[in-house]
Design an enzyme around this catalytic site. Structure first.
Site, mmCIF file in Angstrom:
data_model
loop_
_atom_site.group_PDB
_atom_site.id
_atom_site.type_symbol
_atom_site.label_atom_id
_atom_site.label_comp_id
_atom_site.label_asym_id
_atom_site.label_seq_id
_atom_site.Cartn_x
_atom_site.Cartn_y
_atom_site.Cartn_z
ATOM 1 N N HIS A 190 0.850 -1.197 0.000
ATOM 2 C CA HIS A 190 0.000 0.000 0.000
ATOM 3 C C HIS A 190 0.877 1.235 0.000
ATOM 4 O O HIS A 190 2.093 1.143 0.124
ATOM 5 C CB HIS A 190 -0.994 -0.018 1.167
ATOM 6 C CG HIS A 190 -0.389 0.110 2.532
ATOM 7 N ND1 HIS A 190 0.425 -0.846 3.090
ATOM 8 C CD2 HIS A 190 -0.479 1.097 3.466
ATOM 9 C CE1 HIS A 190 0.796 -0.469 4.288
ATOM 10 N NE2 HIS A 190 0.274 0.708 4.548
ATOM 11 N N HIS A 214 1.429 3.948 1.871
ATOM 12 C CA HIS A 214 1.944 4.754 2.986
ATOM 13 C C HIS A 214 3.470 4.882 2.942
ATOM 14 O O HIS A 214 4.181 3.933 2.592
ATOM 15 C CB HIS A 214 1.493 4.163 4.323
ATOM 16 C CG HIS A 214 0.046 4.438 4.612
ATOM 17 N ND1 HIS A 214 -0.691 3.698 5.506
ATOM 18 C CD2 HIS A 214 -0.791 5.384 4.117
ATOM 19 C CE1 HIS A 214 -1.926 4.177 5.545
ATOM 20 N NE2 HIS A 214 -2.019 5.196 4.712
ATOM 21 N N ASP A 255 5.816 4.920 5.068
ATOM 22 C CA ASP A 255 6.691 4.005 5.819
ATOM 23 C C ASP A 255 6.768 2.628 5.158
ATOM 24 O O ASP A 255 7.464 1.740 5.652
ATOM 25 C CB ASP A 255 6.262 3.907 7.289
ATOM 26 C CG ASP A 255 4.875 3.334 7.473
ATOM 27 O OD1 ASP A 255 3.967 3.673 6.685
ATOM 28 O OD2 ASP A 255 4.685 2.541 8.422
ATOM 29 N N HIS A 256 6.077 2.446 4.028
ATOM 30 C CA HIS A 256 6.158 1.201 3.259
ATOM 31 C C HIS A 256 6.777 1.402 1.871
ATOM 32 O O HIS A 256 7.236 0.437 1.269
ATOM 33 C CB HIS A 256 4.766 0.562 3.126
ATOM 34 C CG HIS A 256 4.213 0.117 4.448
ATOM 35 N ND1 HIS A 256 4.093 -1.204 4.801
ATOM 36 C CD2 HIS A 256 3.799 0.832 5.521
ATOM 37 C CE1 HIS A 256 3.613 -1.287 6.038
ATOM 38 N NE2 HIS A 256 3.415 -0.066 6.493
ATOM 39 N N HIS A 283 -7.493 -0.641 5.440
ATOM 40 C CA HIS A 283 -6.468 0.276 5.960
ATOM 41 C C HIS A 283 -6.251 1.397 4.942
ATOM 42 O O HIS A 283 -6.255 2.578 5.290
ATOM 43 C CB HIS A 283 -5.196 -0.514 6.213
ATOM 44 C CG HIS A 283 -4.022 0.305 6.682
ATOM 45 N ND1 HIS A 283 -3.994 0.913 7.916
ATOM 46 C CD2 HIS A 283 -2.843 0.609 6.079
ATOM 47 C CE1 HIS A 283 -2.835 1.571 8.054
ATOM 48 N NE2 HIS A 283 -2.128 1.393 6.946
ATOM 49 N N ASP A 293 -0.258 -3.631 6.299
ATOM 50 C CA ASP A 293 -0.933 -3.121 7.500
ATOM 51 C C ASP A 293 -2.399 -3.535 7.544
ATOM 52 O O ASP A 293 -3.236 -2.823 8.082
ATOM 53 C CB ASP A 293 -0.835 -1.587 7.547
ATOM 54 C CG ASP A 293 0.579 -1.103 7.817
ATOM 55 O OD1 ASP A 293 1.470 -1.945 8.072
ATOM 56 O OD2 ASP A 293 0.792 0.124 7.757
ATOM 57 N N HIS A 352 4.408 -4.422 10.786
ATOM 58 C CA HIS A 352 4.883 -3.777 12.025
ATOM 59 C C HIS A 352 4.994 -4.767 13.176
ATOM 60 O O HIS A 352 4.254 -5.746 13.237
ATOM 61 C CB HIS A 352 3.910 -2.668 12.471
ATOM 62 C CG HIS A 352 3.880 -1.474 11.578
ATOM 63 N ND1 HIS A 352 4.681 -0.378 11.773
ATOM 64 C CD2 HIS A 352 3.140 -1.211 10.477
ATOM 65 C CE1 HIS A 352 4.436 0.524 10.826
ATOM 66 N NE2 HIS A 352 3.501 0.045 10.024
#
Ligand code: ZN
Length: 258
Positions: free
Chosen positions: A56, A58, A60-61, A114, A131, A169
């Protein structure tokens, strides 16, 4: 068994590094939020990055993708309905991604909730779910509805019990505290609390989990259980007639749980 190793990033992210089955020096990574730790891992072992898979959009990915492409020329695969920082091969549910140079094939699942276009990848007995599903928890509903997320989790819960679950995570211990608040009498959760604490005390990941374990401990995969329903109803102070109502109540309870 598929060789998958965690690369820790930021505070609690995992970038998963998958070795090729035929050529173990060739690897793929899933959700590289940061290029630095991936490049360090490649250099340390003389590995070649062939493919980057993203679940996805985001940061942080995906934040490390551009840097990794610049450094390695790896091919990028990502969710068809989301934006990625670089040109990529779009993946949508029902498709199969074949990484020929690695001898790896993954089926693509649509798992909105998400984010609106979140995908998961499953193959070789492993699930990469970003996530969407966490161990003993699930992602927050940033772009999707409770009904979408519940359907996505039911899709994942329908995978074979031995499927290894690689989440985005390390949230397991906090999630287990919440799971115990929902189901104080669940001995599988109590056992897992001890096991997770021992792993974390040694600095080791609690992941991968398995689908079978998640079905025993994860309140978000257990919202059709009578005890979970009654716990959610006590918390909400009202009847929750449908599975989606129960799921939504547990999700919003978790959002404020400390
Ligand atoms: Zn996310």
């Amino acid at each position: 068994m598929l060789d998958v190793r965690p690369i820790a990033a930021f505070h609690d992210n995992y970038i998963w590094m998958i070795r090729g089955t035929g050529e173990p020096r060739s690897v793929a990574v899933v959700d590289p939020g940061d290029a630095g730790p991936v490049l360090a891992a490649l250099a340390a072992e003389g590995l070649r990055l062939e493919a980057i898979l993203a679940t996805h959009h985001h940061a942080d990915h995906v934040g490390g993708i551009a840097g990794l492409v610049a450094a390695t020329g790896a091919q990028v695969f990502g969710p068809a309905r989301e934006r990625m920082p670089v040109a990529f091969e779009p993946l949508a549910g029902g498709a199969r991604v074949s990484l020929a140079s690695l001898g790896l094939d993954f089926d693509v699942l649509d798992v909105p909730g998400h984010t609106a276009g979140h995908i998961a990848l499953v193959g070789h007995g492993a699930l990469f779910c970003g996530d969407t599903l966490f161990s003993a928890g699930c992602g927050r509903l940033f772009e999707g509805t409770a009904a979408q997320m519940l359907a996505s989790l039911e899709t994942l819960g329908g995978l074979p019990e031995e499927t290894r679950v690689f989440c985005g995570h390390e949230y397991t211990e906090a999630n287990l505290r919440f799971a115990l608040a929902v189901e104080p009498g669940n001995s599988a959760i109590m056992d897992y609390v001890k096991r997770a604490a021992a792993l974390r005390a040694e600095g080791r990941p609690t992941l991968p989990s398995t689908i079978g374990l998640e079905k025993r401990v994860n309140p978000f995969l257990r919202s059709s259980r009578e005890n979970v329903k009654s716990s959610a109803e006590r918390r909400a102070g009202r009847m929750l007639p449908t599975a989606v109502d129960v799921f939504a109540a547990i999700r919003s309870w978790k959002d404020t749980f400390r």
